[in-house]
Structures are given as structure tokens and as C-alpha cells.
Design a protein around this motif. Sequence first.
Motif, short mmCIF file in Angstrom:
data_model
loop_
_atom_site.label_atom_id
_atom_site.label_comp_id
_atom_site.label_asym_id
_atom_site.label_seq_id
_atom_site.Cartn_x
_atom_site.Cartn_y
_atom_site.Cartn_z
N GLY A 48 0.80 -1.22 0.00
CA GLY A 48 0.00 0.00 0.00
C GLY A 48 0.83 1.27 0.00
N LEU A 49 1.87 1.34 -0.83
CA LEU A 49 2.75 2.51 -0.86
C LEU A 49 2.07 3.73 -1.46
N GLY A 50 1.19 3.52 -2.42
CA GLY A 50 0.45 4.63 -3.01
C GLY A 50 1.15 5.32 -4.16
N ASP A 51 2.38 4.89 -4.53
CA ASP A 51 3.07 5.55 -5.63
C ASP A 51 2.57 5.07 -6.99
N VAL A 52 1.94 3.89 -7.04
CA VAL A 52 1.28 3.42 -8.25
C VAL A 52 -0.14 3.01 -7.87
N VAL A 53 -1.11 3.45 -8.64
CA VAL A 53 -2.51 3.18 -8.33
C VAL A 53 -3.22 2.75 -9.60
N PRO A 54 -4.25 1.88 -9.47
CA PRO A 54 -5.01 1.47 -10.65
C PRO A 54 -5.88 2.61 -11.16
N ARG A 55 -5.96 2.75 -12.47
CA ARG A 55 -6.72 3.83 -13.08
C ARG A 55 -8.04 3.34 -13.68
N THR A 56 -8.07 2.10 -14.18
CA THR A 56 -9.26 1.56 -14.81
C THR A 56 -9.96 0.57 -13.88
N THR A 57 -11.19 0.24 -14.24
CA THR A 57 -11.97 -0.69 -13.43
C THR A 57 -11.35 -2.09 -13.44
N VAL A 58 -10.88 -2.51 -14.60
CA VAL A 58 -10.27 -3.84 -14.70
C VAL A 58 -9.02 -3.92 -13.84
N ALA A 59 -8.19 -2.87 -13.86
CA ALA A 59 -6.98 -2.84 -13.04
C ALA A 59 -7.32 -2.88 -11.56
N ARG A 60 -8.40 -2.21 -11.17
CA ARG A 60 -8.80 -2.23 -9.75
C ARG A 60 -9.25 -3.63 -9.33
N VAL A 61 -9.99 -4.30 -10.20
CA VAL A 61 -10.44 -5.66 -9.89
C VAL A 61 -9.25 -6.60 -9.75
N ILE A 62 -8.29 -6.50 -10.65
CA ILE A 62 -7.09 -7.33 -10.57
C ILE A 62 -6.32 -7.05 -9.29
N MET A 63 -6.21 -5.77 -8.92
CA MET A 63 -5.47 -5.41 -7.72
C MET A 63 -6.14 -5.96 -6.46
N VAL A 64 -7.45 -5.83 -6.36
CA VAL A 64 -8.17 -6.32 -5.19
C VAL A 64 -8.03 -7.84 -5.06
N PHE A 65 -8.19 -8.53 -6.18
CA PHE A 65 -8.09 -9.99 -6.16
C PHE A 65 -6.68 -10.42 -5.77
N GLU A 66 -5.66 -9.76 -6.30
CA GLU A 66 -4.29 -10.13 -5.98
C GLU A 66 -3.95 -9.81 -4.53
N ALA A 67 -4.46 -8.70 -4.01
CA ALA A 67 -4.18 -8.36 -2.61
C ALA A 67 -4.78 -9.40 -1.67
N GLY A 68 -6.02 -9.81 -1.94
CA GLY A 68 -6.62 -10.85 -1.11
C GLY A 68 -5.89 -12.17 -1.24
N LEU A 69 -5.46 -12.49 -2.45
CA LEU A 69 -4.72 -13.73 -2.67
C LEU A 69 -3.36 -13.69 -1.97
N GLY A 70 -2.68 -12.56 -2.03
CA GLY A 70 -1.39 -12.46 -1.36
C GLY A 70 -1.52 -12.58 0.14
N PHE A 71 -2.55 -11.96 0.71
CA PHE A 71 -2.78 -12.06 2.15
C PHE A 71 -3.04 -13.52 2.56
N GLY A 72 -3.88 -14.20 1.78
CA GLY A 72 -4.16 -15.61 2.08
C GLY A 72 -2.94 -16.49 1.89
N PHE A 73 -2.13 -16.19 0.88
CA PHE A 73 -0.92 -16.98 0.63
C PHE A 73 0.06 -16.87 1.79
N LEU A 74 0.27 -15.67 2.28
CA LEU A 74 1.18 -15.49 3.41
C LEU A 74 0.64 -16.19 4.67
N GLY A 75 -0.69 -16.15 4.86
CA GLY A 75 -1.27 -16.86 5.99
C GLY A 75 -1.08 -18.36 5.90
N LEU A 76 -1.25 -18.93 4.70
CA LEU A 76 -1.02 -20.36 4.51
C LEU A 76 0.44 -20.73 4.77
N ALA A 77 1.35 -19.91 4.28
CA ALA A 77 2.76 -20.20 4.48
C ALA A 77 3.13 -20.19 5.95
#
Length: 386
Positions: free
Chosen positions: A129-158
Motif C-alpha cells: 500500500g505505498l500509493g506511488d502506483v494506483v489502478p486507473r481503470t476498473t479492470v486494473a482495480r479488480v485485478i489489484m483487489v483480487f491479488e491483494a486478497g490472494l497475497g494475504f491468504g498466501f502469506l497466511g497459509l505459508a
Amino acid sequence: MRVVLATIGIFLVLVILWDVFETIILPRRITRRFRLARMFYRSTWRPWSWIARRMRATNRRETFLSFYGPLSLLVLFAMWAVGLIFAFAILHMASGSGIDISGMPSGPAAHNGFWTDLYMSGTTFFTLGLGDVVPRTTVARVIMVFEAGLGFGFLGLAISYLPVLYGAFSRREVNISLLDARAGSPPTASELLKRHTQPQSVEALEEYLKDWEVWSAELMESHLSYPVLCYFRSQHNNESWLAALTTILDVSALLLAYGTGALRWQAKMTFAISRHAIVDLSQVLNCPPLQNIQERLPDGGLYKMIALLEAAGIPHSADGCAQNLMELRQMYEPYIASLSARLLMSVAPWISEKVQKDNWKTTAWARISADVERVPRSERDEREHF
């Protein structure tokens, strides 16, 4: 072109996630040949074992091999994470790289190519969440949200995966440590029988084989679900799960071929589950049985083993059982030899060739004390002064 990139990105995400699911979550053995985790361990273990084989010092070689199991886990986690980050970067590129960079105007000029997509994917996956790069389009926002949730779950599994592994490893090592005083270091079938020549040894040996029946079942369940545990070494260089399982199989096979009564029945149960474990582990690690193996029971060794049965007061029969013992040994020794060659875990013969001191009788402190005694008194005083 964007459709092709999107297909590649989605395919990579699904393949990696499925491999993570099979490796961490699914408590079941996987026999499919194509797996990322299997390819990873096969490609990394070969050079690692190649280096270990060229180390002459046993202690140095075992120390080097002991690093592989824990280190491979960390590298495997990193490989999964990098793969997912790369896959989501491809998805960002396929969506048109709808990303704005802080301090720069919106639009194509604000994008610096695939590296910006990769940076966006990495910061999102690790939820920085640095804020120096942000999604501009709707598709980019959907990809970002999905990846953030996936990354959080991946770290929890590890994080939750490691306690499960080390819990199974600790339970495995308890009986291996107990075997030290009962069967020697390294453990052998002859030494196990020799140390059960006291009164009521038949009942004690029967209970002991019952405990190892449970241990073999736990070993099979945990190591089939998490094959990486096969690479984890024991605390002492002359101990291993493979050597311990081999000793129990040897004793069980001998009692099954020559024993009688309740002890023979318990030996049959222990032999069955132990043989089941060794064959299934050979299949998971892709270790086919070896046909030309070294003879572990030397000439005249069978008579010594029968003599040990008599000394222990174990009821036995000597009528035409040598062939039965040979057939029982053929059921597990080729798999033992294959695993021993693959994992670089030595297996002792049936009868120990030389007398070795048990691990519980030796300590590093005794060796240090002996070295101190050889140091001149004046030099010891000088060391203590500093």
C-alpha cells in the motif's frame, strides 16, 4: 495480443494456486507426474546431492544435507510468490496497463512498460500500500483487489504450514531417539533382539512393535501428505527415519518367518503397515525398487539371528522358514535400497560389523573436556583470564 496475454496470465495463476493447494492444503498423496513442487524438488535435489556425494567428511556432508529440507521450503514459497506476481503483472499488461504513477499525469505517458506492471503486482501481492502506483481503470482495480486478497491468504497459509510440518517432524523423531537405547547407534535388528534378552522381554518386544505399528502409520500419513519431510534429517548423523523403519522391518520379518504365538501376530501387523509406508513413499518420491542390491544379511548371519531369538526366549520354529524370510525381505529391501540411494541415508546391515557406542553415551562436552585436559595449564589459565 491482449487475449493471448490474459490467457497466459490466468493459466499461470491457476497452475500455481492448484500446486499450492495440493502441497499445503490437500492431505492426500499426489501421483501425477507434472507438478511444480515435484519438478522443483527434483531439479534442486540433484545438484544438492551431487555436491554432498563429493564431501568426504561425514559430519560436514550430513550438515550440508540437513540444510536442504528447511531451505527448500523457503525457496519453494519464494518461487510460488514470484510466479504469482509475474502472472498478475501479465494480467495488468493484458488489461492495457491502467496504472497511474504518483507525480505523473494520467494516460499512456504515465506508464513505463512491463516493469511498472511488475512493480504494481509486487506491492499489491505483499499488501504494501505505498500509493506511488494506483489502478486507473476498473479492470486494473479488480485485478489489484483480487491479488491483494490472494497475497494475504498466501502469506497466511505459508505461516500456518510450518508449525504443521515441524509438529509432524517432532513426533517422528521421538521414537527414533528412543530407538537409540534399544537398538544401538545406528540401529540394527541384531542389537534390538540382543537387548531384549531380559526376563519378560517377549511381552516388552510385543508392546514395542505395537508402538512402532502406530509410528509407521503416522509416518505414512504425514510424509505422504508432506513429502518434503522425507528430506528432513534426524538430530544425529547415524540416525534417520529410513534406518529406524528398516530395523523394525528386519525384526518384524524375522519374527514373521520364525516366530510363533502372539508376538508373531503383532510382527505381522507391524510388518504390514511398515511395508505399506515404505512402498508408498517410494512411489511419491519416484524411487523404483532396485533389483541388484547389496546383501545386508551376511553368510552365517541367519544362524546368529536365530541364536538371538533363543537367547531372548522368543518362541520360534526352524522348519523351512529361510525361504519365507527371503520372500519377506524381497518385499521391502529393494525399496529401502532405492530410498537410501536417493536420500543419501545409510542403512545398517542386520548385524552390526563393529561395536559402536550409543549416542546417549557420548557427548560433545566430553570431547571438549578431553581437549581441554590436553592443553597446558599455563595456556588454560591465560584463556580463562581473557
